[in-house]
Design an enzyme around this catalytic site. Structure first.
Site, PDB file in Angstrom:
ATOM      1  N   GLU A   1      10.503  -4.864   4.405  1.00  0.00           N
ATOM      2  CA  GLU A   1      10.543  -6.273   4.012  1.00  0.00           C
ATOM      3  C   GLU A   1      10.230  -6.425   2.528  1.00  0.00           C
ATOM      4  O   GLU A   1      10.908  -7.137   1.796  1.00  0.00           O
ATOM      5  CB  GLU A   1       9.504  -7.081   4.811  1.00  0.00           C
TER       6      GLU A   1
ATOM      7  N   LYS B   1       9.371  -1.109  14.051  1.00  0.00           N
ATOM      8  CA  LYS B   1       9.966  -0.946  12.710  1.00  0.00           C
ATOM      9  C   LYS B   1      11.082   0.081  12.749  1.00  0.00           C
ATOM     10  O   LYS B   1      12.164  -0.122  12.199  1.00  0.00           O
ATOM     11  CB  LYS B   1       8.909  -0.410  11.743  1.00  0.00           C
TER      12      LYS B   1
ATOM     13  N   HIS C   1      -6.161 -33.336  17.168  1.00  0.00           N
ATOM     14  CA  HIS C   1      -5.077 -34.203  17.619  1.00  0.00           C
ATOM     15  C   HIS C   1      -3.916 -33.399  18.196  1.00  0.00           C
ATOM     16  O   HIS C   1      -2.820 -33.927  18.353  1.00  0.00           O
ATOM     17  CB  HIS C   1      -4.602 -35.071  16.454  1.00  0.00           C
TER      18      HIS C   1
ATOM     19  N   GLY D   1      -4.880  -1.888   4.882  1.00  0.00           N
ATOM     20  CA  GLY D   1      -4.133  -3.031   4.339  1.00  0.00           C
ATOM     21  C   GLY D   1      -4.815  -4.355   4.612  1.00  0.00           C
ATOM     22  O   GLY D   1      -4.930  -5.218   3.732  1.00  0.00           O
ATOM     23  N   ARG D   2      -5.325  -4.522   5.824  1.00  0.00           N
ATOM     24  CA  ARG D   2      -5.929  -5.815   6.190  1.00  0.00           C
ATOM     25  C   ARG D   2      -7.336  -5.982   5.620  1.00  0.00           C
ATOM     26  O   ARG D   2      -7.975  -7.002   5.846  1.00  0.00           O
ATOM     27  CB  ARG D   2      -5.920  -5.973   7.712  1.00  0.00           C
TER      28      ARG D   2
ATOM     29  N   LYS E   1       0.842  -1.200   0.000  1.00  0.00           N
ATOM     30  CA  LYS E   1       0.000   0.000   0.000  1.00  0.00           C
ATOM     31  C   LYS E   1       0.880   1.254   0.000  1.00  0.00           C
ATOM     32  O   LYS E   1       0.695   2.156  -0.797  1.00  0.00           O
ATOM     33  CB  LYS E   1      -0.923  -0.033   1.232  1.00  0.00           C
TER      34      LYS E   1
ATOM     35  N   GLU F   1      -4.975  -6.658  14.671  1.00  0.00           N
ATOM     36  CA  GLU F   1      -4.423  -5.344  14.318  1.00  0.00           C
ATOM     37  C   GLU F   1      -5.532  -4.294  14.382  1.00  0.00           C
ATOM     38  O   GLU F   1      -5.283  -3.129  14.637  1.00  0.00           O
ATOM     39  CB  GLU F   1      -3.784  -5.389  12.926  1.00  0.00           C
TER      40      GLU F   1
HETATM   41  O1  LIG Z   1       1.090  -2.721   2.198  1.00  0.00           O
HETATM   42  P1  LIG Z   1       2.173  -2.125   2.994  1.00  0.00           P
HETATM   43  O2  LIG Z   1       2.147  -0.624   2.979  1.00  0.00           O
HETATM   44  O3  LIG Z   1       3.520  -2.643   2.538  1.00  0.00           O
HETATM   45  O4  LIG Z   1       1.984  -2.531   4.488  1.00  0.00           O
HETATM   46  C1  LIG Z   1       2.064  -3.855   4.903  1.00  0.00           C
HETATM   47  C2  LIG Z   1       1.668  -4.037   6.344  1.00  0.00           C
HETATM   48  O5  LIG Z   1       2.610  -3.415   7.169  1.00  0.00           O
HETATM   49  C3  LIG Z   1       2.272  -2.557   8.225  1.00  0.00           C
HETATM   50  O6  LIG Z   1       3.271  -2.631   9.179  1.00  0.00           O
HETATM   51  C4  LIG Z   1       0.936  -2.713   8.861  1.00  0.00           C
HETATM   52  O7  LIG Z   1       1.020  -3.151  10.192  1.00  0.00           O
HETATM   53  C5  LIG Z   1       0.005  -3.607   8.107  1.00  0.00           C
HETATM   54  O8  LIG Z   1      -1.303  -3.157   8.364  1.00  0.00           O
HETATM   55  C6  LIG Z   1       0.258  -3.586   6.642  1.00  0.00           C
HETATM   56  O9  LIG Z   1      -0.673  -4.439   6.002  1.00  0.00           O
END
Ligand SMILES: O=P(O)(O)OC[C@H]1O[C@H](O)[C@H](O)[C@@H](O)[C@@H]1O
Length: 547
Positions: A213, A504, A384, A267-268, A207, A353
């Site tokens: 990462e 982060k 199990h 994002g979620r 986003k 979240e």
């Molecule tokens: O889609 P992005 O901007 O790369 O974000 C990816 C993810 O990282 C963040 O740290 C948030 O905690 C998430 O809500 C998000 O989905």
């Protein structure tokens, strides 16, 4: 409501009612009211909910519904669907429901018809997916794409990864998807293993397009491709999904090959939009649109059904009931479907979240527990493993059981066995076995206590005809709205996630202390505390660096 809902008379009434009900067992509730099995059900789209195995009576439901009214749920639903800026800490609208509104609807927000924007992107995704699937789109050497690798994390990974796993039986164009998220090099190494750069397409999903990462993995993927096919190959093998065109261009991806979305999609909550591109390529635009129609069915149910028959409302209120009045800390989600094996992980981000907050939207501290801990595994694997604790442990773990009538493909009656297990578990959890019943089976007296099944353990059962794109969309929308209702009761902003930012930033600050030629000074500002300082030195030693 503004202010503290735990001081409302509705909250107090629930507290009192809990005192009266806490000692009553599900066995008694069913004995006193056999009709509850028929009555305590709800239907939404293709989903059928049985909530009769809950430690709740009609009175409980009435009191919970009154709490929802007191919390202003009705107004809040209207505010979300109307595009108001209900994400207050980021001053944004919350409009994932617009991602699945039919083409003919209109929703003007901040002066813009967002439904038209959504369909423009969906059309662009469909056209692109069509070209990949029909093999019209060729890689740099003229060969068609065989594998799509989605690089993203959090909401830019879990949604498409979960849904691809769920719907892989519908991947009919011979194109496989893989997913890379972790900064652990093992992740991308594993994903690239066995792939041919000439037939691989990378979808860089972020986003913000600033996530460390994702950008790191994308750079590694780019190097891997360029080493094999040269710099000119990038435009045939990399596309982006983002809200940030400037950053996409800066990374070297042609913005013609970028699929956009908007700051009003969290994002979620985003895989039913452009973040679902890898899924759309795999299952095709038509199936993807069926999934969106499934989402929309539940959106409409949520928006219009009376609260007493409203599945997300009922399930959310029962979540509040256990979380805040019984002190339950977690909720298990147990899909009796191997294809849904990533569903609990997906729900962890969606729910935790969103509602893992300790201040309310107005910044005041919450005075009740928020944010149920979601966890789970597909049945029967969980049976199990951890069901022992569910059946006989000291903790109360309400659970959602999810099952389907039709398998995609059966083998020797296995599917009926799977469903028999689901039903047996919910019954055993609810009604247990008493000492008398166990002794009556001839069990030795000293073993009887070990075999007693306390029962009284609440569950919801959700049954759907078959796991299809539509029913998956329905399930996801159901949980999205559960999150919304719980967040409304607790008064939190379910759409921000400030709590993930500090770690982060600290990781970025810390990294030089791990990698520098000279060890950091003990007083270095990058070493935040004595424990971390020792761990940094230990790590440097283990890496053969001067400590
Ligand atoms: O889609 P992005 O901007 O790369 O974000 C990816 C993810 O990282 C963040 O740290 C948030 O905690 C998430 O809500 C998000 O989905």
């Amino acid at each position: 409501m503004n202010g503290d809902i735990t001081r409302s008379q509705e909250w107090a009434a629930l507290g009192k009612h809990h005192g009266e009900l806490a000692g009553i067992r599900l066995r008694e509730l069913f004995a006193d009211d056999p009709g509850r099995a028929e009555r305590m059900t709800a239907a939404a789209g293709d989903l059928y909910l049985d909530y009769s195995k809950h430690r709740a009576t009609s009175e409980t439901i009435g009191l919970l519904l009154a709490l929802a009214e007191r919390a202003g749920l009705r107004e809040r639903i209207a505010a979300m669907f109307g595009g108001e800026h209900i994400n207050v800490s980021e001053d944004r609208a919350v409009l994932h429901v617009a991602l699945r509104m039919p083409r003919e609807t209109r929703l003007v927000v901040d002066g813009q018809d967002v439904v038209a924007d959504v369909h423009a992107v969906l059309d662009k995704m469909s056209a692109f997916s069509g070209r990949i699937r029909s093999q019209e789109w060729k890689g740099a050497t003229g060969r068609p794409i065989e594998t799509v690798v989605n690089i993203g994390i959090g909401g830019s990974d879990l949604g498409p990864a979960m849904a691809y796993e769920a719907l892989r039986d519908y991947a009919d164009a011979g194109i496989a998807a893989r997913f890379v998220s972790n900064i652990d090099p093992a992740d991308i190494t594993g994903a690239l293993a066995g792939l041919d750069p000439a037939t691989t397409l990378f979808v860089i999903s972020s986003k913000t397009f600033t996530t460390l990462e994702t950008l790191t993995n994308a750079r590694v993927a780019r190097r891997w491709l360029v080493d094999a096919l040269g710099e000119d190959a990038v435009s045939r093998h990399f596309v982006a999904v983002s809200t940030n065109a400037a950053k996409v261009a800066e990374f070297g991806i042609d913005t013609d090959n970028m699929f956009g979305f908007w700051d009003w999609v969290g994002g979620r909550y985003s895989y039913d939009g452009a973040i679902g591109l890898s899924l759309m390529i795999a299952i095709g635009p038509e199936r993807f649109r069926e999934m969106l129609a499934g989402f929309h069915t539940i959106d409409e149910h949520f928006r219009t059904a009376p609260f007493e028959a409203n599945m997300p409302v009922l399930m959310a209120l029962l979540g509040v009931w256990y979380n805040d009045f019984f002190g339950a800390e977690s909720r298990a989600v147990l899909p009796y479907s191997q294809r849904l094996h990533r569903f609990p992980a997906y729900l962890q981000q969606l729910t935790m979240e969103s509602n893992g907050k300790s201040v309310r939207a107005d910044g005041t501290p919450v005075t009740a527990g928020t944010g149920e801990i979601f966890w789970g595994e597909p049945g029967t694997n969980g049976q199990h493993a951890f069901y022992q604790l569910l059946h006989q442990g000291t903790r109360l773990v309400p659970a959602d059981f999810i099952g389907f009538a039709e398998p995609f493909e059966d083998r020797e009656g296995m599917h009926d066995q799977l469903v028999a297990n689901l039903l047996a578990q919910t019954s055993a959890l609810a009604f247990g076995r008493t000492a008398e019943e166990i002794a009556g089976e001839g069990t030795a007296a000293e073993i009887v206590p070990h075999k007693v099944m306390p029962g009284n353990r609440p569950t919801s059962t959700i049954l759907a005809p078959k796991l299809t794109p539509s029913t998956l969309g329905q399930l996801v929308a159901l949980y999205e709205h559960i999150v919304f209702v719980e967040g409304t009761i607790w008064g939190v902003d379910s759409f921000d996630q400030w709590g993930v930012e500090l770690g982060k930033k600290m990781a970025l600050d810390l990294e030089p202390a791990l990698t520098s030629a000279e060890p950091p000074e003990p007083s270095a500002a990058t070493l935040p505390d004595p424990s971390t300082e020792r761990l940094v030195r230990r790590y440097r030693e283990l890496r053969g660096r001067r400590a």
